[in-house]
Design a protein around this motif. Structure first.
Motif, PDB file in Angstrom:
ATOM      1  N   LYS A  14       0.818  -1.213   0.000  1.00  0.00           N
ATOM      2  CA  LYS A  14       0.000   0.000   0.000  1.00  0.00           C
ATOM      3  C   LYS A  14       0.853   1.265   0.000  1.00  0.00           C
ATOM      4  O   LYS A  14       0.512   2.237  -0.683  1.00  0.00           O
ATOM      5  CB  LYS A  14      -0.976  -0.003   1.177  1.00  0.00           C
ATOM      6  N   THR A  15       1.956   1.263   0.729  1.00  0.00           N
ATOM      7  CA  THR A  15       2.792   2.463   0.770  1.00  0.00           C
ATOM      8  C   THR A  15       3.427   2.736  -0.585  1.00  0.00           C
ATOM      9  O   THR A  15       3.494   3.882  -1.043  1.00  0.00           O
ATOM     10  CB  THR A  15       3.883   2.324   1.858  1.00  0.00           C
ATOM     11  N   THR A  16       3.868   1.690  -1.254  1.00  0.00           N
ATOM     12  CA  THR A  16       4.441   1.852  -2.589  1.00  0.00           C
ATOM     13  C   THR A  16       3.410   2.426  -3.555  1.00  0.00           C
ATOM     14  O   THR A  16       3.719   3.325  -4.349  1.00  0.00           O
ATOM     15  CB  THR A  16       4.955   0.493  -3.104  1.00  0.00           C
ATOM     16  N   GLY A  37      -0.750   7.484   7.792  1.00  0.00           N
ATOM     17  CA  GLY A  37      -1.543   7.050   8.931  1.00  0.00           C
ATOM     18  C   GLY A  37      -1.051   5.765   9.556  1.00  0.00           C
ATOM     19  O   GLY A  37      -1.726   5.188  10.404  1.00  0.00           O
ATOM     20  N   ASP A  38       0.127   5.336   9.141  1.00  0.00           N
ATOM     21  CA  ASP A  38       0.719   4.095   9.652  1.00  0.00           C
ATOM     22  C   ASP A  38       1.785   4.467  10.671  1.00  0.00           C
ATOM     23  O   ASP A  38       2.674   5.276  10.387  1.00  0.00           O
ATOM     24  CB  ASP A  38       1.338   3.306   8.493  1.00  0.00           C
ATOM     25  N   ARG A  39       1.716   3.880  11.846  1.00  0.00           N
ATOM     26  CA  ARG A  39       2.661   4.266  12.903  1.00  0.00           C
ATOM     27  C   ARG A  39       4.108   3.942  12.541  1.00  0.00           C
ATOM     28  O   ARG A  39       5.036   4.485  13.140  1.00  0.00           O
ATOM     29  CB  ARG A  39       2.269   3.593  14.216  1.00  0.00           C
ATOM     30  N   GLN A  40       4.336   3.092  11.547  1.00  0.00           N
ATOM     31  CA  GLN A  40       5.702   2.825  11.100  1.00  0.00           C
ATOM     32  C   GLN A  40       6.294   4.009  10.342  1.00  0.00           C
ATOM     33  O   GLN A  40       7.519   4.130  10.251  1.00  0.00           O
ATOM     34  CB  GLN A  40       5.736   1.571  10.216  1.00  0.00           C
ATOM     35  N   GLY A  41       5.447   4.860   9.785  1.00  0.00           N
ATOM     36  CA  GLY A  41       5.923   6.075   9.130  1.00  0.00           C
ATOM     37  C   GLY A  41       6.751   5.849   7.881  1.00  0.00           C
ATOM     38  O   GLY A  41       7.621   6.665   7.538  1.00  0.00           O
ATOM     39  N   THR A  42       6.484   4.777   7.143  1.00  0.00           N
ATOM     40  CA  THR A  42       7.304   4.443   5.981  1.00  0.00           C
ATOM     41  C   THR A  42       7.184   5.471   4.866  1.00  0.00           C
ATOM     42  O   THR A  42       8.177   5.825   4.219  1.00  0.00           O
ATOM     43  CB  THR A  42       6.912   3.050   5.449  1.00  0.00           C
ATOM     44  N   ALA A  43       5.981   5.952   4.621  1.00  0.00           N
ATOM     45  CA  ALA A  43       5.804   6.950   3.567  1.00  0.00           C
ATOM     46  C   ALA A  43       6.564   8.229   3.906  1.00  0.00           C
ATOM     47  O   ALA A  43       7.198   8.839   3.032  1.00  0.00           O
ATOM     48  CB  ALA A  43       4.324   7.242   3.369  1.00  0.00           C
ATOM     49  N   GLN A  44       6.494   8.643   5.155  1.00  0.00           N
ATOM     50  CA  GLN A  44       7.224   9.848   5.556  1.00  0.00           C
ATOM     51  C   GLN A  44       8.735   9.651   5.381  1.00  0.00           C
ATOM     52  O   GLN A  44       9.439  10.559   4.912  1.00  0.00           O
ATOM     53  CB  GLN A  44       6.930  10.205   7.002  1.00  0.00           C
ATOM     54  N   ASP A  87      -2.048   7.174   3.402  1.00  0.00           N
ATOM     55  CA  ASP A  87      -1.506   5.819   3.461  1.00  0.00           C
ATOM     56  C   ASP A  87      -1.901   5.248   4.825  1.00  0.00           C
ATOM     57  O   ASP A  87      -1.372   5.681   5.853  1.00  0.00           O
ATOM     58  CB  ASP A  87       0.016   5.865   3.299  1.00  0.00           C
ATOM     59  N   ALA A  88      -2.839   4.322   4.839  1.00  0.00           N
ATOM     60  CA  ALA A  88      -3.354   3.830   6.115  1.00  0.00           C
ATOM     61  C   ALA A  88      -3.577   2.338   6.059  1.00  0.00           C
ATOM     62  O   ALA A  88      -3.858   1.771   5.014  1.00  0.00           O
ATOM     63  CB  ALA A  88      -4.667   4.531   6.472  1.00  0.00           C
ATOM     64  N   GLY A  89      -3.469   1.711   7.195  1.00  0.00           N
ATOM     65  CA  GLY A  89      -3.801   0.296   7.245  1.00  0.00           C
ATOM     66  C   GLY A  89      -2.664  -0.569   7.730  1.00  0.00           C
ATOM     67  O   GLY A  89      -1.778  -0.124   8.445  1.00  0.00           O
ATOM     68  N   GLY A  90      -2.687  -1.805   7.268  1.00  0.00           N
ATOM     69  CA  GLY A  90      -1.794  -2.799   7.825  1.00  0.00           C
ATOM     70  C   GLY A  90      -2.434  -3.483   9.014  1.00  0.00           C
ATOM     71  O   GLY A  90      -1.986  -4.531   9.481  1.00  0.00           O
TER      72      GLY A  90
END
Length: 214
Positions: A14-16, A37-44, A87-90
């Motif tokens: 999803k982030t990609t 919106g993902d606590r991993q913050g990959t998009a950021q 970007d949310a979910g997982g």
């Protein structure tokens, strides 16, 4: 336009997908804001790498993994941007639920694997819940990390019939190293050198279909 790329199943890319949609939109001259919106913050992380490398256009990004914060910030700032990509979910999170309450379009990437297809039941339930509280949410599924050959893609798409909340966009983005490498550098696939024309064609088809569907 507010677009969420989300799924309660992790590892579906999803982030990609979110990065490629957002950066391509920025390259088209739109003012885009990515909300991670993902606590991993990959998009950021990816967009920070993009900014630090001096790549233009820069794409604004904020991280709000708490649903109440995401909702209030997007509501306050949505008029400042042409498009917002969330970007949310997982997992089933307050951020994902808030995103569904705000979005015009939900893009659900899924892979042609049994566990990924079965997991669509969870996001389908969340879509139904969101629609019970507000009208106007369109939800589309796209095949991501698809196989370049074999019958798994076809079987996965056929299984979507069990989830009427999701509309299938006839798109397959195959599992390609170039797409992952580009995202890791904060790039859209068409910005990566050397060029992978098959990957570019697949992602551009996704971009065109997503924005044509709105």
């Amino acid at each position: 336009m507010i677009i969420t790329v989300g799924n309660t199943k992790g590892g579906v890319g999803k982030t990609t997908i979110a990065l490629n949609l957002a950066i391509a939109r920025a390259l088209a001259g739109k003012d885009v804001w990515v909300v991670d919106g993902d606590r991993q913050g990959t998009a950021q992380t990816a967009l920070t790498i993009r900014a630090e490398s001096g790549r233009t256009p820069m794409v604004a990004c904020s991280v709000y993994s708490d649903g109440a914060t995401l909702r209030s910030q997007v509501q306050q700032q949505k008029d400042k941007y042409d498009d917002i990509v969330i970007d949310a979910g997982g997992r089933d999170s307050t951020a994902l639920r808030a995103a569904l309450a705000l979005s015009d379009l939900l893009v659900v990437p899924f892979s042609p694997r049994s566990l990924d297809v079965w997991a669509l039941a969870d996001i389908s339930n969340l879509i139904a819940e969101a629609r019970s509280m507000r009208d106007g949410l369109r939800a589309v599924a796209i095949l991501n990390n698809a196989d370049t050959q074999g019958s798994d893609n076809k079987e996965a798409v056929e299984a979507l019939a069990d989830y009427p909340e999701l509309e299938f966009l006839d798109i397959a983005v195959c599992r390609r190293k170039a797409i992952a490498n580009a995202a890791g550098q904060g790039l859209a696939i068409k910005e990566l050198a050397p060029k992978d024309q098959k990957a570019i064609a697949e992602v551009e088809s996704l971009y065109n279909r997503v924005f044509a569907s709105i």
